[in-house]
Write an enzyme that holds these catalytic residues in place. Structure first.
Site, PDB file in Angstrom:
ATOM      1  N   ASN A  29       0.606  -1.518  -0.145  1.00  0.00           N
ATOM      2  CA  ASN A  29       0.084  -0.128   0.495  1.00  0.00           C
ATOM      3  C   ASN A  29       1.027   1.776   0.249  1.00  0.00           C
ATOM      4  O   ASN A  29      -0.062   2.571  -0.270  1.00  0.00           O
ATOM      5  CB  ASN A  29      -1.091   0.260   1.305  1.00  0.00           C
ATOM      6  CG  ASN A  29       0.078   0.044   2.497  1.00  0.00           C
ATOM      7  OD1 ASN A  29       0.061  -0.727   3.204  1.00  0.00           O
ATOM      8  ND2 ASN A  29      -0.129   1.024   3.303  1.00  0.00           N
ATOM      9  N   ILE A  32       8.000   1.520  -1.339  1.00  0.00           N
ATOM     10  CA  ILE A  32       8.484   0.257  -3.043  1.00  0.00           C
ATOM     11  C   ILE A  32       7.424  -0.545  -3.124  1.00  0.00           C
ATOM     12  O   ILE A  32       7.515  -1.207  -4.221  1.00  0.00           O
ATOM     13  CB  ILE A  32      10.218  -0.336  -2.532  1.00  0.00           C
ATOM     14  CG1 ILE A  32      11.544   1.051  -1.962  1.00  0.00           C
ATOM     15  CG2 ILE A  32      10.216  -1.158  -2.578  1.00  0.00           C
ATOM     16  CD1 ILE A  32      12.577   0.467  -1.725  1.00  0.00           C
ATOM     17  N   SER A 156      17.871  -4.765   2.473  1.00  0.00           N
ATOM     18  CA  SER A 156      18.222  -3.329   2.880  1.00  0.00           C
ATOM     19  C   SER A 156      19.768  -3.220   1.951  1.00  0.00           C
ATOM     20  O   SER A 156      20.714  -4.050   2.784  1.00  0.00           O
ATOM     21  CB  SER A 156      17.745  -2.847   3.849  1.00  0.00           C
ATOM     22  OG  SER A 156      18.256  -1.068   3.715  1.00  0.00           O
ATOM     23  N   TYR A 181      17.433  -1.524  12.999  1.00  0.00           N
ATOM     24  CA  TYR A 181      16.508  -1.506  11.616  1.00  0.00           C
ATOM     25  C   TYR A 181      17.745  -2.722  10.617  1.00  0.00           C
ATOM     26  O   TYR A 181      17.225  -3.348   9.946  1.00  0.00           O
ATOM     27  CB  TYR A 181      16.199  -0.395  11.180  1.00  0.00           C
ATOM     28  CG  TYR A 181      15.935  -0.266   9.991  1.00  0.00           C
ATOM     29  CD1 TYR A 181      14.542  -1.316   8.989  1.00  0.00           C
ATOM     30  CD2 TYR A 181      16.710  -0.190   7.768  1.00  0.00           C
ATOM     31  CE1 TYR A 181      14.115  -1.032   7.923  1.00  0.00           C
ATOM     32  CE2 TYR A 181      16.402  -0.394   7.193  1.00  0.00           C
ATOM     33  CZ  TYR A 181      15.080  -0.952   7.167  1.00  0.00           C
ATOM     34  OH  TYR A 181      14.295  -0.635   5.310  1.00  0.00           O
TER      35      TYR A 181
END
Length: 316
Positions: A29, A32, A156, A181
């Site tokens: 939604n 990326i 990532s 993260y």
């Protein structure tokens, strides 16, 4: 889709048709994930956006339908931070097979304090890694029922400089948001490679591919109101960054290729061509620390203990 030997050169603007295929994009939604879904929708496939926010999901569905005539796109409720809900989410797809899932959804926190999921896991590790780990368990029967399904895990570039602390996966001892993260994304990538090793060990028809988007910025991303709106000031201010980085529409290209291109193989790493930061997708060498199968196996065992499920495939 045509065979790899007869396929034309890859064109990010014109990916091959995938009529009749069924794809799931977690976090489809926004960001990326939205552009992965939009680009896959243009191939004629049915694309499902997995989202924890129904209103945002419907905005994304409407945006894709407005840009892609005849798009077969819909949304399902999916909250990766709630492990007990994932079996129901998989069942809600309402299909007998799944041709690909793009594990894209994620949480990124920039500031303390440390937060936890409903299951008591550190929020980023619990959502980004454990949520996708557990979801794969419930999707595996659908993936195995497809002729040649793919699990595409979105890593990532932030994971390139990180290393896992297998004794503190939950960042209880030393919580630093940006590091946590990066480690959560690194865990995802380890999972993607370990999954492929296990798939190959049982001659499964499913392949697992790991991708990363390079440097993808909102300020370089074209507008898709109300999903994303880029101001003139943001566009002008980001102009110098465009020399090395790109927008999220381009950050979607490696994942889209990993889903669609028959030349892409399980166990590969795909990212942007230019310094791993921008440009068209290419297969790149697996980062040295990601090639450590012993770390991945220990992470798998820890993840299985933390989630109570095991996505290991059955013999194909």
């Amino acid at each position: 889709m045509s065979s790899a030997s007869s396929a034309p050169p890859w064109n990010v603007q014109r990916p091959p048709r995938a009529d009749g295929s069924f794809f799931l994009v977690t976090g489809g939604n926004a960001g990326i994930g939205y552009f992965v879904a939009e680009q896959l929708s243009a191939t004629g496939a049915t694309v499902v956006l997995g989202s924890r926010n129904p209103a945002k999901a419907e905005d994304a569905v409407a945006s894709i339908r407005a840009r892609v005539p005849g798009a077969r796109v819909r949304a399902v409720q999916l909250d990766l931070a709630d492990l007990t809900s994932l079996r129901t989410a998989a069942e809600s797809l309402g299909v007998d097979h799944l041709d690909a899932v793009v594990h894209n959804a994620g949480v990124a926190l920039d500031e303390p304090p440390r937060e936890e999921t409903a299951d008591g896991h550190e929020l980023m590790f619990g959502t980004n890694h454990l949520g996708h780990f557990a979801l794969t368990r419930w999707l595996m029967p659908l993936l195995s029922a497809a002729p040649a399904a793919r699990v595409v895990t979105m890593g990532s570039f932030a994971a390139k400089s990180e290393r896992l602390d297998l004794d503190d996966l939950q960042s209880r001892e030393d919580y630093r948001p940006k590091r946590s993260y990066g480690r959560s994304k690194l865990a995802q990538m380890h999972f993607g490679f370990e999954l492929d090793r296990r798939l190959r060990a049982v001659d499964s028809t499913v392949a697992s591919v790991v991708v990363h988007p390079g440097g993808a910025l909102d300020s370089l991303t074209p507008s898709r109101p109300p999903v994303h709106e880029r101001t003139t000031g943001a566009r002008l201010g980001a102009a110098p960054a465009a020399l090395l980085l790109q927008g999220k529409h381009a950050g979607a290209w490696p994942a889209v290729r990993a889903v669609l291109d028959p030349a892409v193989l399980g166990g590969q790493l795909w990212g942007p061509r230019v310094f791993g930061l921008r440009g068209e997708p290419r297969c790149e060498p697996v980062w040295d620390h990601l090639a450590d199968a012993s770390v991945a196996a220990r992470l798998w065992d820890a993840s299985r203990a933390l989630t109570g499920v095991d996505p290991s495939p059955l013999p194909g």
